[in-house]
Design a protein around this motif. Structure first.
Motif, PDB file in Angstrom:
ATOM      1  N   ALA A 160      -8.306  -4.040 -21.403  1.00  0.00           N
ATOM      2  CA  ALA A 160      -8.668  -4.130 -22.820  1.00  0.00           C
ATOM      3  C   ALA A 160      -9.330  -2.845 -23.308  1.00  0.00           C
ATOM      4  CB  ALA A 160      -9.599  -5.324 -23.037  1.00  0.00           C
ATOM      5  N   VAL A 161     -10.210  -2.267 -22.489  1.00  0.00           N
ATOM      6  CA  VAL A 161     -10.908  -1.043 -22.892  1.00  0.00           C
ATOM      7  C   VAL A 161      -9.925   0.121 -23.026  1.00  0.00           C
ATOM      8  CG1 VAL A 161     -12.571   0.697 -22.138  1.00  0.00           C
ATOM      9  CG2 VAL A 161     -13.146  -1.727 -21.963  1.00  0.00           C
ATOM     10  N   VAL A 162      -9.047   0.302 -22.039  1.00  0.00           N
ATOM     11  CA  VAL A 162      -8.086   1.405 -22.090  1.00  0.00           C
ATOM     12  C   VAL A 162      -7.154   1.250 -23.285  1.00  0.00           C
ATOM     13  CG1 VAL A 162      -6.178   2.534 -20.885  1.00  0.00           C
ATOM     14  CG2 VAL A 162      -8.196   1.801 -19.609  1.00  0.00           C
ATOM     15  N   VAL A 163      -6.670   0.046 -23.514  1.00  0.00           N
ATOM     16  CA  VAL A 163      -5.763  -0.198 -24.638  1.00  0.00           C
ATOM     17  C   VAL A 163      -6.480   0.068 -25.961  1.00  0.00           C
ATOM     18  CG1 VAL A 163      -4.564  -2.028 -25.899  1.00  0.00           C
ATOM     19  CG2 VAL A 163      -4.261  -1.801 -23.431  1.00  0.00           C
ATOM     20  N   ALA A 164      -7.699  -0.425 -26.089  1.00  0.00           N
ATOM     21  CA  ALA A 164      -8.439  -0.221 -27.339  1.00  0.00           C
ATOM     22  C   ALA A 164      -8.658   1.259 -27.616  1.00  0.00           C
ATOM     23  CB  ALA A 164      -9.772  -0.962 -27.280  1.00  0.00           C
ATOM     24  N   VAL A 165      -8.989   2.029 -26.583  1.00  0.00           N
ATOM     25  CA  VAL A 165      -9.213   3.465 -26.769  1.00  0.00           C
ATOM     26  C   VAL A 165      -7.937   4.153 -27.242  1.00  0.00           C
ATOM     27  CG1 VAL A 165      -9.692   5.620 -25.544  1.00  0.00           C
ATOM     28  CG2 VAL A 165     -11.141   3.622 -25.159  1.00  0.00           C
ATOM     29  N   ASN A 166      -6.810   3.862 -26.580  1.00  0.00           N
ATOM     30  CA  ASN A 166      -5.555   4.506 -26.963  1.00  0.00           C
ATOM     31  C   ASN A 166      -5.120   4.128 -28.370  1.00  0.00           C
ATOM     32  OD1 ASN A 166      -4.980   6.158 -24.813  1.00  0.00           O
ATOM     33  ND2 ASN A 166      -3.723   4.677 -23.734  1.00  0.00           N
ATOM     34  N   VAL A 167      -5.179   2.843 -28.679  1.00  0.00           N
ATOM     35  CA  VAL A 167      -4.704   2.369 -29.976  1.00  0.00           C
ATOM     36  C   VAL A 167      -5.608   2.867 -31.101  1.00  0.00           C
ATOM     37  CG1 VAL A 167      -4.309   0.314 -31.391  1.00  0.00           C
ATOM     38  CG2 VAL A 167      -3.534   0.359 -29.021  1.00  0.00           C
ATOM     39  N   MET A 168      -6.920   2.807 -30.899  1.00  0.00           N
ATOM     40  CA  MET A 168      -7.841   3.262 -31.940  1.00  0.00           C
ATOM     41  C   MET A 168      -7.751   4.772 -32.151  1.00  0.00           C
ATOM     42  SD  MET A 168     -11.149   0.955 -30.884  1.00  0.00           S
ATOM     43  CE  MET A 168     -12.250   1.830 -31.999  1.00  0.00           C
ATOM     44  N   SER A 169      -7.401   5.503 -31.112  1.00  0.00           N
ATOM     45  CA  SER A 169      -7.372   6.960 -31.219  1.00  0.00           C
ATOM     46  C   SER A 169      -6.110   7.466 -31.899  1.00  0.00           C
ATOM     47  CB  SER A 169      -7.476   7.587 -29.820  1.00  0.00           C
ATOM     48  OG  SER A 169      -8.671   7.191 -29.185  1.00  0.00           O
ATOM     49  N   LEU A 363     -10.770  -6.145 -32.797  1.00  0.00           N
ATOM     50  CA  LEU A 363     -10.620  -7.595 -32.911  1.00  0.00           C
ATOM     51  C   LEU A 363      -9.371  -8.077 -32.173  1.00  0.00           C
ATOM     52  CD1 LEU A 363     -11.524  -8.218 -36.672  1.00  0.00           C
ATOM     53  CD2 LEU A 363     -12.897  -8.786 -34.658  1.00  0.00           C
ATOM     54  N   ALA A 364      -8.326  -7.261 -32.215  1.00  0.00           N
ATOM     55  CA  ALA A 364      -7.057  -7.656 -31.610  1.00  0.00           C
ATOM     56  C   ALA A 364      -7.174  -7.851 -30.102  1.00  0.00           C
ATOM     57  CB  ALA A 364      -5.974  -6.625 -31.923  1.00  0.00           C
ATOM     58  N   VAL A 365      -8.060  -7.098 -29.445  1.00  0.00           N
ATOM     59  CA  VAL A 365      -8.207  -7.247 -27.999  1.00  0.00           C
ATOM     60  C   VAL A 365      -9.379  -8.148 -27.613  1.00  0.00           C
ATOM     61  CG1 VAL A 365      -7.144  -5.019 -27.494  1.00  0.00           C
ATOM     62  CG2 VAL A 365      -9.609  -5.150 -27.774  1.00  0.00           C
ATOM     63  N   ALA A 366     -10.380  -8.248 -28.484  1.00  0.00           N
ATOM     64  CA  ALA A 366     -11.591  -9.000 -28.128  1.00  0.00           C
ATOM     65  C   ALA A 366     -11.320 -10.494 -28.015  1.00  0.00           C
ATOM     66  CB  ALA A 366     -12.696  -8.742 -29.158  1.00  0.00           C
ATOM     67  N   VAL A 367     -10.575 -11.048 -28.959  1.00  0.00           N
ATOM     68  CA  VAL A 367     -10.341 -12.500 -28.956  1.00  0.00           C
ATOM     69  C   VAL A 367      -9.521 -12.942 -27.739  1.00  0.00           C
ATOM     70  CG1 VAL A 367      -9.291 -14.424 -30.198  1.00  0.00           C
ATOM     71  CG2 VAL A 367     -10.629 -12.707 -31.445  1.00  0.00           C
ATOM     72  N   PRO A 368      -8.346 -12.335 -27.458  1.00  0.00           N
ATOM     73  CA  PRO A 368      -7.601 -12.776 -26.268  1.00  0.00           C
ATOM     74  C   PRO A 368      -8.327 -12.492 -24.962  1.00  0.00           C
ATOM     75  CG  PRO A 368      -6.565 -10.847 -27.229  1.00  0.00           C
ATOM     76  CD  PRO A 368      -7.594 -11.315 -28.212  1.00  0.00           C
ATOM     77  N   LEU A 369      -9.168 -11.450 -24.934  1.00  0.00           N
ATOM     78  CA  LEU A 369      -9.963 -11.185 -23.734  1.00  0.00           C
ATOM     79  C   LEU A 369     -10.933 -12.339 -23.486  1.00  0.00           C
ATOM     80  CD1 LEU A 369     -10.727  -9.235 -21.445  1.00  0.00           C
ATOM     81  CD2 LEU A 369     -12.375  -8.168 -23.016  1.00  0.00           C
ATOM     82  N   ALA A 370     -11.568 -12.836 -24.544  1.00  0.00           N
ATOM     83  CA  ALA A 370     -12.467 -13.987 -24.403  1.00  0.00           C
ATOM     84  C   ALA A 370     -11.697 -15.235 -23.992  1.00  0.00           C
ATOM     85  CB  ALA A 370     -13.210 -14.225 -25.713  1.00  0.00           C
ATOM     86  N   LEU A 371     -10.499 -15.421 -24.553  1.00  0.00           N
ATOM     87  CA  LEU A 371      -9.677 -16.579 -24.183  1.00  0.00           C
ATOM     88  C   LEU A 371      -9.245 -16.494 -22.722  1.00  0.00           C
ATOM     89  CD1 LEU A 371      -7.394 -16.914 -27.341  1.00  0.00           C
ATOM     90  CD2 LEU A 371      -9.274 -18.422 -26.671  1.00  0.00           C
ATOM     91  N   ALA A 372      -8.890 -15.293 -22.274  1.00  0.00           N
ATOM     92  CA  ALA A 372      -8.459 -15.117 -20.886  1.00  0.00           C
ATOM     93  C   ALA A 372      -9.567 -15.473 -19.912  1.00  0.00           C
ATOM     94  CB  ALA A 372      -7.995 -13.679 -20.665  1.00  0.00           C
TER      95      ALA A 372
END
Length: 500
Positions: A160-169, A363-372
């Motif tokens: 989630a962290v790696v994906v968020a960094v790439n997508v946000m950047s 938000l896109a990664v935080a919610v499914p991460l919590a669900l997982a």
């Protein structure tokens, strides 16, 4: 497996994703760069990126595990996931690119001139994206825990962290480079170990299936699953029609320069997926021979190199497979995050700018991460199959009728999305939260596409025929735009949603 090799493999994949993504950051300047890479991605590059994001944990790990457990019936998964692109090629890809939209809700509003349809499509995009992201994070935790002993939440958090960094950047421009690289890494990570596995199988006397397996596991509809014929046909319907309703797949066609390039992209994707999906089936068959105790597990691909080859060579091959698995988690999660963030940024935050996109990505990664972390763990291919069922029951009817039937109304579209998407979502939630169930009810809930897709089409058609006054005023111009080749001299400026 040697833990050091596995950790090294994960670190190298993560570093490669970050560094390649950083290269894309240099080219991302505008809002169009973040959402659709300014529509400048070539067919081969785009097809590699589609292969990278489409071949998820379900493809890399889940297919082999399900084939090991249930045999020939599960071969329909790779067939359907590849064949879905043929349906996409024939019915959707070029007209969708010509629409000029950024997201599925954009297309829905442009075609039906209705904010209600747009909002409902946005909700479904987010739900499908989160449903698809959850098993990626769960599988990442499973793999990282297996090779390092880390808690299961750690792998999902890392991805989630790696994906968020790439997508946000860098947005779509950045992840296109990452996903294209990761397709070829995943293909290599399955193909190279498989060569050594087959050599070890051959040198061990090429053992075959037991007599019992040959009479059941290797024959269709004899694996012991209840209502196998219904489940098989429902699975075929979900995989063939669900592909065109997956938000992270469709957004890729917005990045092509024009409709002809979108068709060429789809043809290349069919070749790339066909080459890849030959491999997991062989892993599943070898797993049935050598590690039948893993029945129902997604770990067969990671286990076989150490079991058949062993020693340092086995450890190195396992590390390569581990690298491919993490590439699968990262690439698919990146595509899903972009598609979900695009909808959240435009339809919830309204501005649709770069800053909104970046906040939406979190938000896109935080919610499914919590669900997982909190949801019951299911076989990854089963959960992804449920996401396909929801997509097939909602966006497939909307796209097919919206592109090819001018009498579709906004009221009919809303009713069909609520009926098909709502029923499929209900079945999915019931299965995940309270299942698995037995008997006919269990089969209908576990594989809802066979009844939810016809319901969605029927409701859209019937309600549209009953509400002719709700046919969009500009439908004639929209249909010309969708179906006229780019070689004709028409205004091809991007459509802009009223909400922006």
């Amino acid at each position: 497996m040697n833990t050091a090799y596995g950790v090294t493999a994960v670190v190298l994949v993560v570093l490669a994703a970050v560094l390649i993504g950083a290269f894309g950051i240099r080219l991302s300047r505008t809002t169009s760069d973040f959402y659709v890479a300014s529509r400048t991605v070539s067919p081969l590059w785009n097809a590699s990126a589609i292969g990278g994001e489409y071949l998820s944990a379900a493809s890399f790990l889940g297919i082999a595990g399900l084939i090991l457990a249930y045999g020939a019936d599960m071969l329909w998964l790779p067939v359907g996931w590849t064949g879905g692109y043929l349906v996409l090629l024939v019915l959707v890809s070029a007209p969708l690119r010509r629409s000029g939209a950024y997201t599925l809700p954009d297309f829905a509003e442009a075609r039906l001139e209705s904010m209600a349809v747009r909002r409902l499509a946005g909700v479904l995009v987010v739900l499908i994206g989160w449903l698809y992201l959850m098993p990626q994070f769960q599988s990442a935790g499973l793999v990282l825990g297996a090779i390092t002993g880390a808690p299961e939440w750690a792998g999902g958090l890392l991805v989630a962290v790696v994906v968020a960094v790439n997508v946000m950047s860098g947005g779509m421009r950045s992840i296109t480079f990452v996903q294209a690289f990761q397709y070829w890494l995943k293909l290599t990570a399955l193909a190279v170990p498989l060569v050594f596995l087959l050599l070890a199988w051959r040198s061990g006397g090429a053992p075959g299936l037991s007599a019992q397996d040959a009479a059941t596991w290797a024959l269709p509809l004899s694996s012991g699953k209840e209502y196998g014929l219904y489940s098989t046909y429902s699975l075929i319907l979900a995989t063939f029609l669900g592909t065109m309703g997956l938000p992270h797949v469709l957004v890729r066609f917005y990045t092509n320069p024009e409709g002809r390039a979108a068709r060429r992209t789809t043809l290349v994707v069919l070749s790339l997926l066909g080459a890849f999906y030959l491999l997991p089936a062989v892993y599943g068959a070898l797993g049935r021979i050598y590690v039948p105790e893993l029945r129902g597990s997604d770990m067969v691909v990671l286990t076989l190199p150490g079991r058949l080859v062993g020693g340092v060579a086995g450890d190195l091959l396992t590390a390569l497979v581990t690298a491919g698995a993490f590439a699968a988690f990262l690439s698919t999660s990146s595509g899903l995050t972009v598609s979900v963030a695009g909808v959240i940024g435009q339809d919830i935050f309204k501005s649709g700018g770069v800053r909104s996109f970046r906040v939406a990505a979190l938000l896109a990664v935080a919610v499914p991460l919590a669900l997982a972390a909190s949801a019951r763990s299911l076989p990854v291919a089963d959960v992804v199959g449920l996401a396909f069922a929801v997509a097939a029951s909602s966006f497939c009817p909307l796209l097919v009728l919206g592109i090819w039937w001018r009498r579709l109304t906004s009221t009919g579209a809303v009713a069909g999305l609520l009926a098909g998407g709502g029923l499929a979502c209900g079945a999915v939630l019931t299965t995940i939260v309270g299942g698995p169930y037995t008997g006919l009810a269990g089969a209908l809930l576990a594989q809802p596409a066979a009844w939810s897709v016809p319901v969605a089409f029927a409701v859209m058609v019937v309600v549209s025929l009953l509400t002719p006054s709700r046919i969009p005023a500009g439908v004639a111009r929209t249909m010309v735009r969708l179906h006229t080749p780019e070689t004709l001299d028409l205004d091809r400026g991007d459509w802009r949603p009223r909400s922006s």
